[in-house]
Design an enzyme around this catalytic site. Structure first.
Site, PDB file in Angstrom:
ATOM      1  N   PRO A  76      -5.641  -0.996  -5.736  1.00 45.11           N
ATOM      2  CG  PRO A  76      -4.531  -2.993  -6.168  1.00 45.11           C
ATOM      3  CD  PRO A  76      -4.318  -1.626  -5.657  1.00 45.11           C
ATOM      4  CG  HIS A  95      -2.122  -0.921   0.999  1.00 47.15           C
ATOM      5  ND1 HIS A  95      -3.366  -0.688   1.544  1.00 47.15           N
ATOM      6  CD2 HIS A  95      -2.245  -2.071   0.295  1.00 47.15           C
ATOM      7  CE1 HIS A  95      -4.191  -1.655   1.185  1.00 47.15           C
ATOM      8  NE2 HIS A  95      -3.539  -2.516   0.437  1.00 47.15           N
ATOM      9  CG  ASP A 131      -3.428 -20.203   1.025  1.00 46.72           C
ATOM     10  OD1 ASP A 131      -4.210 -21.021   0.504  1.00 46.72           O
ATOM     11  OD2 ASP A 131      -2.190 -20.370   1.075  1.00 46.72           O
ATOM     12  CB  SER A 190       3.398   8.706   1.790  1.00 42.93           C
ATOM     13  OG  SER A 190       3.222   7.650   0.873  1.00 42.93           O
TER      14      SER A 190
END
Ligand code: HEM
Length: 356
Positions: free
Chosen positions: A190, A105, A272, A115
């Site tokens: 995304p 991210h 998973d 950031s």
């Protein structure tokens, strides 16, 4: 199948531009192959670094990332970070997944410049996809020890990168910390319901290919998701009053049991199934068998290119195989070189949560 060794391509020399290329195959850089040994299928005993295979030398110029960037200026940096991550991991194994996701991210929004770590009312941290990030305290703890050992030298961006490395694999250092962090920039990330075309184009915008996308999303081999981000698939998908047809009917009852209709949206479920604590290829087998938890995972099957990589990583019969460990490591290096600030850009923060 658990991955016991992850060969890793590793830059160890400078770059001549202030914005390093994302390619691992550039000429004139020093490469090492590092094997990250993980104790069989257990994250409890993380990994030991071994095996430098070969290297070539080049000149050093301004604007660079390289392995051992802090070799003379802060030789203890890697030891401190590794010890901090391992100790946090022993208390909470979920930290490994948290750090890996935080790194992703960070790199996707304004590049790998930490950031994501800045506190404030409308910084990136406050953007919706980032609200569930965990592991900030691990970075802060490492930074405070590093500032004592070598003040003003090691960037928060590199601490986050090395911490993610210690969670999984190795990457080069030399990044500087950014001065800007805005929640609105997190639109680049995304989303769990992005169609595959959008996922591919968001990665392409960061110079990452469809193969990088599939390899990196393989990070979902560890970690969990809240019911909030996928339970809409289980009961009334797209207003049909039916589940998402992309979910394997034998998997649906399991997911429904974990996330009952109207139940606790913050319950966390393994991404998973059956192998959440192991960095292995089982995530791809699950996806191939329509047992992906997120809609974005399931959508990897809806495009012939990404489908082919799922098959290659999952060891599907009759297709050429790709080694997930090798390719994940390669793609992590590319991700870690996204829009870097090096040389005189940015700064070295004193504390990771605020600009100097
Ligand atoms: C299309 C791309 C991606 C999408 C849509 C996506 C989405 C998500 C979502 C929705 C979650 C669950 C968040 C929550 O409920 O707290 C998650 C978790 C996670 N993601 Fe991704 N992700 C993507 C790519 C990646 C990549 C490239 C990596 C690593 C390189 C990654 C690593 C992780 C990890 C480790 C977790 C578990 C976090 C934890 O347990 O705290 N993801 N992802």
């Amino acid at each position: 199948m658990a991955i016991n060794s992850i060969p890793m391509i590793y830059h160890t020399s400078s770059r001549s531009s202030t914005k390093p290329s994302s390619s691992c195959n550039e000429k004139h850089h020093t490469y090492c192959f590092i094997v990250v040994m993980k104790m069989a299928s257990s994250f409890n005993k993380l990994h030991i670094l071994l095996c430098l295979l070969f290297a070539t030398q080049t000149t050093m110029t301004r604007g660079q990332t390289r392995v051992d960037f802090y070799g003379t200026t802060c030789p203890r940096v890697q030891t401190i970070i590794q010890a901090t991550v391992q100790s946090a991991f022993q208390t909470n194994p979920g930290v490994a997944a948290g750090l890996l996701r935080m790194f992703f991210h960070d790199c996707f929004v304004l590049g790998c410049d930490a950031s994501i770590l800045l506190s404030g009312t409308s910084t990136e941290r406050t953007a919706r996809p980032n609200l569930s990030l965990v592991g900030f305290e691990v970075i802060n703890a490492a930074k405070s020890q590093i500032e004592t050992a070598c003040p003003g030298v090691v960037s928060c961006a590199d601490i986050l990168t090395l911490a993610a490395r210690d969670a999984v694999v190795l990457v080069p250092t030399g990044r500087r910390d950014g001065l800007v962090s805005q929640a609105s920039d997190a639109v680049n990330l995304p989303a769990f319901n992005d169609p595959i075309s959008v996922q591919i184009s968001k990665f392409r915008d960061k110079n990452l290919t469809a193969q990088d996308l599939v390899a990196l999303v393989g990070g979902h081999t560890i970690g969990t998701a809240a019911c909030a981000v996928f339970s809409y698939r289980l009961y009334n998908f797209s207003g049909t009053n039916q589940p998402d047809p992309d979910i394997n009917p034998t998997f649906l009852p399991q997911l429904r049991a974990l996330c009952p209709n109207g139940g606790n949206a913050s319950t966390r479920v393994a991404l998973d199934t059956g192998s959440v604590n192991s960095f292995d290829t089982s995530y791809f087998v699950n996806v191939r068998n329509r047992r992906g938890v997120l809609e974005s995972d399931a959508k990897l099957l809806s495009n012939s290119t990404t489908l082919a990589f799922v098959q290659k990583f999952s060891g599907a019969m009759g297709v050429p195989q790709l080694n997930f460990g090798v390719e994940f490591a390669r793609s992590m290096v590319k991700l870690g070189n996204t829009e870097l600030k090096t040389g005189s850009q940015g700064e070295i923060r004193r504390v990771c949560s605020a600009i100097n």
